[in-house]
Design an enzyme around this catalytic site. Structure first.
Site, PDB file in Angstrom:
ATOM      1  N   LYS A 253       0.861  -1.191   0.000  1.00 17.79           N
ATOM      2  CA  LYS A 253       0.000   0.000   0.000  1.00 17.79           C
ATOM      3  C   LYS A 253       0.892   1.235   0.000  1.00 17.79           C
ATOM      4  CE  LYS A 253      -3.021   2.714   3.128  1.00 17.79           C
ATOM      5  NZ  LYS A 253      -3.888   2.708   4.331  1.00 17.79           N
ATOM      6  N   LYS A 265     -10.163  13.025   7.917  1.00 18.84           N
ATOM      7  CA  LYS A 265      -9.652  12.712   9.254  1.00 18.84           C
ATOM      8  C   LYS A 265      -9.633  13.980  10.106  1.00 18.84           C
ATOM      9  CE  LYS A 265      -6.432   8.945   8.058  1.00 18.84           C
ATOM     10  NZ  LYS A 265      -7.048   7.888   8.872  1.00 18.84           N
ATOM     11  N   GLU A 337      -9.274   3.541   2.456  1.00 17.10           N
ATOM     12  CA  GLU A 337      -8.808   3.603   1.070  1.00 17.10           C
ATOM     13  C   GLU A 337      -7.745   2.566   0.738  1.00 17.10           C
ATOM     14  OE1 GLU A 337      -7.534   5.293   3.445  1.00 17.10           O
ATOM     15  OE2 GLU A 337      -5.400   5.054   3.034  1.00 17.10           O
ATOM     16  N   ARG A 339      -7.446  -0.566   1.356  1.00 21.19           N
ATOM     17  CA  ARG A 339      -7.971  -1.837   0.835  1.00 21.19           C
ATOM     18  C   ARG A 339      -8.449  -1.683  -0.606  1.00 21.19           C
ATOM     19  NH1 ARG A 339     -12.209  -2.019   5.711  1.00 21.19           N
ATOM     20  NH2 ARG A 339     -10.471  -0.857   6.591  1.00 21.19           N
TER      21      ARG A 339
HETATM   22  N1  BES Z   1      -4.022   4.738   6.986  1.00 18.66           N
HETATM   23  C1  BES Z   1      -5.104   4.481   7.860  1.00 18.66           C
HETATM   24  C2  BES Z   1      -4.766   3.519   8.988  1.00 18.66           C
HETATM   25  C3  BES Z   1      -3.722   4.000   9.959  1.00 18.66           C
HETATM   26  C4  BES Z   1      -4.090   4.544  11.171  1.00 18.66           C
HETATM   27  C5  BES Z   1      -2.380   3.843   9.702  1.00 18.66           C
HETATM   28  C6  BES Z   1      -3.146   4.968  12.079  1.00 18.66           C
HETATM   29  C7  BES Z   1      -1.408   4.240  10.609  1.00 18.66           C
HETATM   30  C8  BES Z   1      -1.800   4.810  11.800  1.00 18.66           C
HETATM   31  C9  BES Z   1      -6.258   3.855   7.063  1.00 18.66           C
HETATM   32  O1  BES Z   1      -6.355   4.240   5.747  1.00 18.66           O
HETATM   33  C10 BES Z   1      -7.523   4.264   7.728  1.00 18.66           C
HETATM   34  O2  BES Z   1      -7.805   5.433   7.704  1.00 18.66           O
HETATM   35  N2  BES Z   1      -8.241   3.316   8.290  1.00 18.66           N
HETATM   36  C11 BES Z   1      -9.453   3.589   8.953  1.00 18.66           C
HETATM   37  C12 BES Z   1     -10.448   2.559   8.494  1.00 18.66           C
HETATM   38  C13 BES Z   1     -11.866   2.866   8.917  1.00 18.66           C
HETATM   39  C14 BES Z   1     -12.375   4.098   8.193  1.00 18.66           C
HETATM   40  C15 BES Z   1     -12.715   1.676   8.590  1.00 18.66           C
HETATM   41  C16 BES Z   1      -9.217   3.497  10.437  1.00 18.66           C
HETATM   42  O3  BES Z   1      -8.389   2.680  10.868  1.00 18.66           O
HETATM   43  O4  BES Z   1      -9.774   4.297  11.171  1.00 18.66           O
HETATM   44 ZN    ZN Z   2      -4.596   4.890   4.864  1.00  9.63          ZN
HETATM   45 MN    MN Z   3      -7.503   6.039   5.543  1.00  8.53          MN
END
Ligand code: BES
Ligand code: ZN
Ligand code: MN
Length: 488
Positions: A253, A265, A337, A339
């Site tokens: 990724k 975010k 995103e 996935r």
């Molecule tokens: N890149 C983030 C996950 C992440 C979080 C990586 C903290 C490193 C540190 C990922 O794209 C994300 O935003 N995931 C969401 C998924 C949710 C919307 C289902 C998450 O983990 O909140």
């Molecule tokens: Zn991400």
């Molecule tokens: Mn994300």
């Protein structure tokens, strides 16, 4: 680019120690027994080493710890670094000793009187790994790690034994540099350029641009980058060091920045999302290591490079896209995103290369940090064999990894009303539903592991082998997996 330290190997010359400037390191075991080098330093310093070896401080130290004797009488050096080490250190202790030496070294030249110490090459690797600083963006010109010389009984042999470790450390540094780089510098274009440069090492590198990705049907990947001014790209890196066999595939990724998109975010901590390309960074680091050490295996690395931004053109929550595999996806949350990117790269990897196995790496979910913290990456797999081999490799290399469950029961959480699947399953089992989603893009008989590295790719406190920031987690474990399982 951060270079690994200049580390050399020279024959033992005990008479040269007294005049050596900088720092001198010696090895002493828990019983206080001194080898020839330590004995020499002990004599020159009128038994300062023996006194330290007798002390409580030394008794309490762990193997691999380093103690410092400052401004010793009888030596030109500013300090003696006394490493506590058994006569035959194991790999972990030898590397830890090297890392502790790198920390103690600072900017000083270092002479390591290792003599006949077994695994001196592992001490050298630990030294190289910990001698990392990301100071490219400090206005005061960044310094390279200070040089070190190992005085060993068989310099040529130790140097040869150390070569693979240095190749791996260079891969780790490549991963760390990419992962630490801010997103205005490491755009998708710059990332692809840096990967393109790997072709000088004998890797075959191809960059697939947006028109090609559209033609391939990668609407899932493309919908992530569509709000960004930086073009989405897939980069394919092939290392063909083996025979005629199918390659092993590594997929990463590479979200160069993750704002969350329209599902934006919160501001606090958003700056950390410069590391959201960490999975692609590890794939790149492994490919570089394989090329540098001329691995006798066929491995293909594929990374999906995108930027997740909000804009008038960005994907909306509720949009439906058709992945390259034909599966339709309802995008519930544009912040899930990673996935969407991996769905298409995983499919493309299988479609084109028919690999013998496949591992993907991604900073995929915050939920894995809740589950495992920063000590272990989450390992999700459809294969006990492949995941077992990976876990063993990770353990050997001291990189934390923990198997997590998967199962059809979780699939109901990602059922969509209007499409085949949706891209989030809500809060319960957030890391597992993400893995289940990816599993929908893995063919039936394909041995596959998904490594969720959100908690380990970049950390706020220093680790044994890295300062705070990017760790390069996974480069060593994947090198080990490839060398143990696919080379010779
Ligand atoms: N890149 C983030 C996950 C992440 C979080 C990586 C903290 C490193 C540190 C990922 O794209 C994300 O935003 N995931 C969401 C998924 C949710 C919307 C289902 C998450 O983990 O909140
Ligand atoms: Zn991400
Ligand atoms: Mn994300």
């Amino acid at each position: 680019m951060t270079q690994i330290a200049d580390i050399r190997f020279t024959a033992v010359d005990l008479d040269a120690i007294a005049e050596t400037e900088g720092l001198v390191a010696i090895f002493v075991n828990a019983e206080g027994k001194l080898d020839a080098g330590a004995r020499k330093v002990n004599t020159l310093t009128r038994k300062a080493v023996a006194r330290l070896a007798d002390s409580d401080r030394f008794a309490k130290a762990k193997d691999g710890d380093v103690q410092r004797l400052n401004y010793p009488n009888g030596l030109a050096a500013d300090a003696v670094l006394v490493v506590k080490s058994p006569k035959r250190p194991d790999q972990a202790t030898a590397r830890r000793a090297g890392a502790q030496l790198a920390k103690a070294q600072g900017d000083n030249p270092l002479l390591i009187v290792a003599g006949t110490l077994p695994r001196s090459e592992e001490v050298a690797m630990g030294l190289a790994l910990r001698g990392y600083n990301f100071d490219d963006h400090k206005s005061e010109a960044g310094r390279d790690a200070a040089a070190a010389t190992f005085m060993v009984s068989k310099p040529a042999e130790t140097q040869a034994a150390a070569a693979d470790g240095f190749a791996i450390a260079e891969g780790v540094f490549f991963t760390r540099d990419l992962t630490n780089e801010p997103a205005n510098v490491l755009t998708t274009v710059e990332f692809a350029n840096r990967l393109d440069e790997l072709s000088a090492l004998g890797l075959e590198v191809e960059i697939l641009e947006e028109d090609k990705l559209e033609e391939l049907g990668m609407a899932s990947l493309l919908c992530v980058g569509q709000g960004s001014d930086s073009p989405s790209k897939v980069v394919v890196m092939q290392w063909n060091g083996g025979g005629k066999e199918a390659p092993f595939a590594l997929v990463g990724k590479g979200v160069v920045f993750d704002t969350g998109g329209i599902s934006l975010k919160p501001a606090a901590g958003m700056e950390d999302m410069t590391m959201d390309m960490g999975g692609a960074g590890v794939v790149a680091g492994v490919m570089k290591s394989l090329a540098l050490r001329k691995a006798k295996a066929n491995v293909v690395g594929l990374v999906g490079l995108v930027e997740n931004m909000p804009s008038g053109n960005a994907t909306r929550p509720g949009d439906v896209v058709t992945a390259m595999s034909g599966t339709t996806i309802e995008v519930i949350n544009t912040d899930a995103e990673g996935r969407l990117v991996l769905a298409d790269v995983l499919w493309y990897a299988q479609d084109r290369f028919k690999p013998r196995g496949m591992i993907n790496l991604a900073t995929l979910t915050g939920a894995i940090i809740i589950g495992l913290g920063h000590e272990n990456a989450g390992v999700f797999s459809n294969s006990d064999d492949l995941s077992g081999a990976f876990l063993k490799a990770a353990e050997t290399e001291g990189e934390g990894a923990w198997r997590m469950p998967m199962g059809p029961g979780y699939d109901k959480l990602i059922k969509s009303n209007i499409a085949d699947i949706k891209n989030t399953g809500g809060r319960p089992a957030g890391s597992i539903t993400a893995a289940q989603f990816l599993g929908r893009f893995v063919k039936d008989d394909m041995p596959w592991c998904h490594l969720d590295i959100a908690g380990v790719a970049s950390v706020k406190a220093e680790t044994a082998f890295a300062p705070r920031g990017a760790t390069g987690w996974g480069v060593m474990a994947l090198n080990r997996l490839i060398s143990d399982r696919y080379e010779g």
